[in-house]
Write a protein that holds these residues in place. Structure first.
Motif, PDB file in Angstrom:
ATOM      1  N   ASP A  31       0.819  -1.219   0.000  1.00 30.25           N
ATOM      2  CA  ASP A  31       0.000   0.000   0.000  1.00 30.25           C
ATOM      3  C   ASP A  31       0.841   1.252   0.000  1.00 30.25           C
ATOM      4  O   ASP A  31       0.337   2.368   0.078  1.00 30.25           O
ATOM      5  CB  ASP A  31      -0.962   0.013   1.196  1.00 30.25           C
ATOM      6  CG  ASP A  31      -0.223  -0.003   2.537  1.00 30.25           C
ATOM      7  OD1 ASP A  31       1.021  -0.022   2.526  1.00 30.25           O
ATOM      8  OD2 ASP A  31      -0.910   0.016   3.583  1.00 30.25           O
ATOM      9  N   LYS A  75       4.479   0.575  -6.711  1.00 34.53           N
ATOM     10  CA  LYS A  75       3.821   1.224  -5.569  1.00 34.53           C
ATOM     11  C   LYS A  75       4.837   1.939  -4.693  1.00 34.53           C
ATOM     12  O   LYS A  75       4.552   3.015  -4.145  1.00 34.53           O
ATOM     13  CB  LYS A  75       3.018   0.192  -4.778  1.00 34.53           C
ATOM     14  CG  LYS A  75       1.754  -0.234  -5.510  1.00 34.53           C
ATOM     15  CD  LYS A  75       0.829  -1.062  -4.630  1.00 34.53           C
ATOM     16  CE  LYS A  75      -0.483  -1.326  -5.352  1.00 34.53           C
ATOM     17  NZ  LYS A  75      -1.455  -2.059  -4.517  1.00 34.53           N
ATOM     18  N   ARG A  86       2.945   6.345 -10.907  1.00 33.45           N
ATOM     19  CA  ARG A  86       1.535   6.628 -10.626  1.00 33.45           C
ATOM     20  C   ARG A  86       0.692   6.452 -11.881  1.00 33.45           C
ATOM     21  O   ARG A  86      -0.407   5.900 -11.835  1.00 33.45           O
ATOM     22  CB  ARG A  86       1.396   8.049 -10.069  1.00 33.45           C
ATOM     23  CG  ARG A  86       1.949   8.212  -8.664  1.00 33.45           C
ATOM     24  CD  ARG A  86       2.036   9.666  -8.247  1.00 33.45           C
ATOM     25  NE  ARG A  86       2.410   9.794  -6.834  1.00 33.45           N
ATOM     26  CZ  ARG A  86       2.809  10.923  -6.267  1.00 33.45           C
ATOM     27  NH1 ARG A  86       2.869  12.031  -6.990  1.00 33.45           N
ATOM     28  NH2 ARG A  86       3.124  10.952  -4.986  1.00 33.45           N
ATOM     29  N   ALA A  90      -2.242   3.765 -12.407  1.00 35.00           N
ATOM     30  CA  ALA A  90      -3.578   4.266 -12.743  1.00 35.00           C
ATOM     31  C   ALA A  90      -4.125   3.571 -13.973  1.00 35.00           C
ATOM     32  O   ALA A  90      -5.292   3.156 -14.012  1.00 35.00           O
ATOM     33  CB  ALA A  90      -3.524   5.776 -12.963  1.00 35.00           C
ATOM     34  N   TYR A  93      -5.133  -0.079 -13.174  1.00 37.49           N
ATOM     35  CA  TYR A  93      -6.416  -0.184 -12.477  1.00 37.49           C
ATOM     36  C   TYR A  93      -7.577   0.227 -13.379  1.00 37.49           C
ATOM     37  O   TYR A  93      -8.667  -0.346 -13.309  1.00 37.49           O
ATOM     38  CB  TYR A  93      -6.401   0.659 -11.201  1.00 37.49           C
ATOM     39  CG  TYR A  93      -5.691  -0.017 -10.053  1.00 37.49           C
ATOM     40  CD1 TYR A  93      -6.208  -1.172  -9.469  1.00 37.49           C
ATOM     41  CD2 TYR A  93      -4.494   0.485  -9.559  1.00 37.49           C
ATOM     42  CE1 TYR A  93      -5.553  -1.807  -8.424  1.00 37.49           C
ATOM     43  CE2 TYR A  93      -3.827  -0.144  -8.510  1.00 37.49           C
ATOM     44  CZ  TYR A  93      -4.363  -1.289  -7.947  1.00 37.49           C
ATOM     45  OH  TYR A  93      -3.703  -1.925  -6.920  1.00 37.49           O
ATOM     46  N   ASP A 102     -10.465  -1.228 -11.121  1.00 39.00           N
ATOM     47  CA  ASP A 102     -10.915  -0.367 -10.027  1.00 39.00           C
ATOM     48  C   ASP A 102     -10.748   1.094 -10.449  1.00 39.00           C
ATOM     49  O   ASP A 102      -9.662   1.663 -10.360  1.00 39.00           O
ATOM     50  CB  ASP A 102     -10.106  -0.653  -8.758  1.00 39.00           C
ATOM     51  CG  ASP A 102     -10.691   0.009  -7.510  1.00 39.00           C
ATOM     52  OD1 ASP A 102     -11.228   1.131  -7.635  1.00 39.00           O
ATOM     53  OD2 ASP A 102     -10.596  -0.595  -6.431  1.00 39.00           O
ATOM     54  N   GLU A 104     -11.875   3.769  -9.055  1.00 39.13           N
ATOM     55  CA  GLU A 104     -11.584   4.694  -7.962  1.00 39.13           C
ATOM     56  C   GLU A 104     -10.091   4.734  -7.660  1.00 39.13           C
ATOM     57  O   GLU A 104      -9.509   5.805  -7.437  1.00 39.13           O
ATOM     58  CB  GLU A 104     -12.372   4.316  -6.717  1.00 39.13           C
ATOM     59  CG  GLU A 104     -12.280   5.379  -5.626  1.00 39.13           C
ATOM     60  CD  GLU A 104     -13.240   5.144  -4.475  1.00 39.13           C
ATOM     61  OE1 GLU A 104     -13.359   6.031  -3.616  1.00 39.13           O
ATOM     62  OE2 GLU A 104     -13.881   4.054  -4.433  1.00 39.13           O
ATOM     63  N   LYS A 105      -9.429   3.572  -7.657  1.00 36.11           N
ATOM     64  CA  LYS A 105      -7.982   3.552  -7.449  1.00 36.11           C
ATOM     65  C   LYS A 105      -7.269   4.228  -8.612  1.00 36.11           C
ATOM     66  O   LYS A 105      -6.283   4.950  -8.418  1.00 36.11           O
ATOM     67  CB  LYS A 105      -7.493   2.117  -7.284  1.00 36.11           C
ATOM     68  CG  LYS A 105      -7.820   1.511  -5.939  1.00 36.11           C
ATOM     69  CD  LYS A 105      -7.194   0.134  -5.783  1.00 36.11           C
ATOM     70  CE  LYS A 105      -7.498  -0.449  -4.403  1.00 36.11           C
ATOM     71  NZ  LYS A 105      -6.900  -1.796  -4.231  1.00 36.11           N
ATOM     72  N   TYR A 107      -8.459   6.620 -10.460  1.00 35.34           N
ATOM     73  CA  TYR A 107      -8.673   8.064 -10.269  1.00 35.34           C
ATOM     74  C   TYR A 107      -7.705   8.612  -9.221  1.00 35.34           C
ATOM     75  O   TYR A 107      -7.111   9.690  -9.412  1.00 35.34           O
ATOM     76  CB  TYR A 107     -10.113   8.307  -9.843  1.00 35.34           C
ATOM     77  CG  TYR A 107     -10.411   9.745  -9.485  1.00 35.34           C
ATOM     78  CD1 TYR A 107     -10.765  10.675 -10.470  1.00 35.34           C
ATOM     79  CD2 TYR A 107     -10.328  10.189  -8.166  1.00 35.34           C
ATOM     80  CE1 TYR A 107     -11.021  11.999 -10.144  1.00 35.34           C
ATOM     81  CE2 TYR A 107     -10.591  11.510  -7.834  1.00 35.34           C
ATOM     82  CZ  TYR A 107     -10.935  12.410  -8.826  1.00 35.34           C
ATOM     83  OH  TYR A 107     -11.191  13.721  -8.504  1.00 35.34           O
ATOM     84  N   ASP A 108      -7.534   7.895  -8.113  1.00 30.88           N
ATOM     85  CA  ASP A 108      -6.650   8.377  -7.049  1.00 30.88           C
ATOM     86  C   ASP A 108      -5.225   8.574  -7.554  1.00 30.88           C
ATOM     87  O   ASP A 108      -4.572   9.577  -7.228  1.00 30.88           O
ATOM     88  CB  ASP A 108      -6.652   7.396  -5.876  1.00 30.88           C
ATOM     89  CG  ASP A 108      -7.935   7.468  -5.050  1.00 30.88           C
ATOM     90  OD1 ASP A 108      -8.634   8.492  -5.145  1.00 30.88           O
ATOM     91  OD2 ASP A 108      -8.224   6.500  -4.317  1.00 30.88           O
ATOM     92  N   TYR A 109      -4.731   7.624  -8.336  1.00 30.02           N
ATOM     93  CA  TYR A 109      -3.367   7.760  -8.846  1.00 30.02           C
ATOM     94  C   TYR A 109      -3.266   8.898  -9.867  1.00 30.02           C
ATOM     95  O   TYR A 109      -2.302   9.670  -9.858  1.00 30.02           O
ATOM     96  CB  TYR A 109      -2.889   6.445  -9.465  1.00 30.02           C
ATOM     97  CG  TYR A 109      -2.369   5.464  -8.447  1.00 30.02           C
ATOM     98  CD1 TYR A 109      -1.237   5.750  -7.690  1.00 30.02           C
ATOM     99  CD2 TYR A 109      -3.013   4.240  -8.237  1.00 30.02           C
ATOM    100  CE1 TYR A 109      -0.748   4.846  -6.747  1.00 30.02           C
ATOM    101  CE2 TYR A 109      -2.528   3.331  -7.297  1.00 30.02           C
ATOM    102  CZ  TYR A 109      -1.396   3.649  -6.561  1.00 30.02           C
ATOM    103  OH  TYR A 109      -0.914   2.763  -5.627  1.00 30.02           O
ATOM    104  N   SER A 148     -18.790   5.479  -5.328  1.00 33.54           N
ATOM    105  CA  SER A 148     -17.478   5.941  -4.877  1.00 33.54           C
ATOM    106  C   SER A 148     -17.578   7.387  -4.416  1.00 33.54           C
ATOM    107  O   SER A 148     -18.633   8.012  -4.507  1.00 33.54           O
ATOM    108  CB  SER A 148     -16.447   5.836  -6.013  1.00 33.54           C
ATOM    109  OG  SER A 148     -16.581   6.919  -6.916  1.00 33.54           O
TER     110      SER A 148
END
Length: 281
Positions: A31, A75, A86, A90, A93, A102, A104-105, A107-109, A148
């Motif tokens: 993580d 990671k 990143r 992205a 995912y 995923d 949402e993951k 998007y986060d990256y 989300s």
């Protein structure tokens, strides 16, 4: 006007990294957080000198087929601020490539890249990655992500597309921005403004932009004068650029409809415009 649904537009990226020697460094869990020996994963985690070394190792692991070590290394690199790591995560995912899909993951990256971008201290090798991230965050913001934290936010989408379109000249962003003006999403409908953004993307051989620009010009619309010959030229280029992919059938349909309605004069003018375009490119 036939308009395709918004899609996540992603572009490729590459990085040229200087060689560095590997040396012991902190152990990083999957993580991206420091992990002690007592609670480490049963499979030994790799140790990297720094995030840049982890990025190189991760990309090499993926090339050699070692996806677990590659994921761990990326990671580590992403947690250390490496934009390419990143972006790679992205995209993985977003596509479900080697990891569970995923959004949402993803998007986060992508958002980490956007939030940490400093235009006064950026490198040329990161430009494609950053530009792509702005477009991706814009695309996710336009529609939101079901179940989300990412809600639909057309104004943020507009901000992301405008930045990438203006500062990076990103053809996907220019196309998506034009779509917002055509559909009146987050802005007032403005076909003239849409046509200007479409033209910038079309000149970069963006097939979807060429198709929509061609249709706008061939049929005419408030704010866009009808120019059937020029419109047919763009539709012809779009058909050639889009290939045989079924998802681009709408482009072929637009071209065939316009070509069937075009006069001999329209076709002659289109041929002249096409000749000029090819000379310029």
């Amino acid at each position: 006007m036939q308009i395709v649904q918004p899609r996540l537009a992603l572009i490729g990226a590459a990085a040229l990294l200087a060689a560095t020697m590997l040396a012991p460094g902190p152990t990083i869990a999957f993580d991206g957080t420091p992990q002690s020996a007592e609670n480490a994963d049963k499979t030994p985690l790799q140790i990297f000198k720094n995030p840049e070394a982890a990025l190189r190792a991760g990309l090499e692991d993926f090339r050699s087929g070692d996806s677990r070590s590659g994921l761990q290394a990326l990671k580590y690199a992403a947690a250390g601020g490496e934009s390419l790591a990143r972006w790679k995560l992205a995209k993985m995912y977003a596509d479900g490539d080697g990891v569970p899909q995923d959004d949402e993951k993803a998007y986060d990256y992508f958002e980490q890249i956007v939030d940490n971008y400093d235009e006064d201290n950026s490198s040329a090798r990161e430009e494609a990655v950053v530009s792509s991230a702005f477009v991706a965050v814009g695309a996710y913001s336009l529609t939101g992500i079901a179940n989300s934290k990412v809600a639909a936010d057309p104004m943020r989408a507009l901000e992301m597309f405008q930045y990438a379109a203006t500062n990076f000249g990103n053809a996907d962003a220019q196309y998506d921005l034009a779509r917002m003006y055509l559909d009146g999403v987050g802005v007032n409908k403005d076909a003239g403004q849409a046509a200007r953004w479409l033209h910038l993307a079309a000149e970069k051989n963006h097939a979807e932009a060429q198709a929509l620009l061609g249709q706008l010009l061939f049929t005419g619309r408030e704010g866009v004068a009808r120019q059937r010959g020029l419109g047919l030229m763009w539709l012809s280029l779009a058909q050639q650029s889009s290939g045989q992919d079924k998802k681009n059938q709408w482009i072929a349909d637009l071209y065939q409809k316009a070509n069937a309605a075009a006069s001999d004069t329209d076709k002659q003018i289109a041929a002249l415009y096409l000749s000029d375009f090819k000379k310029r490119h």
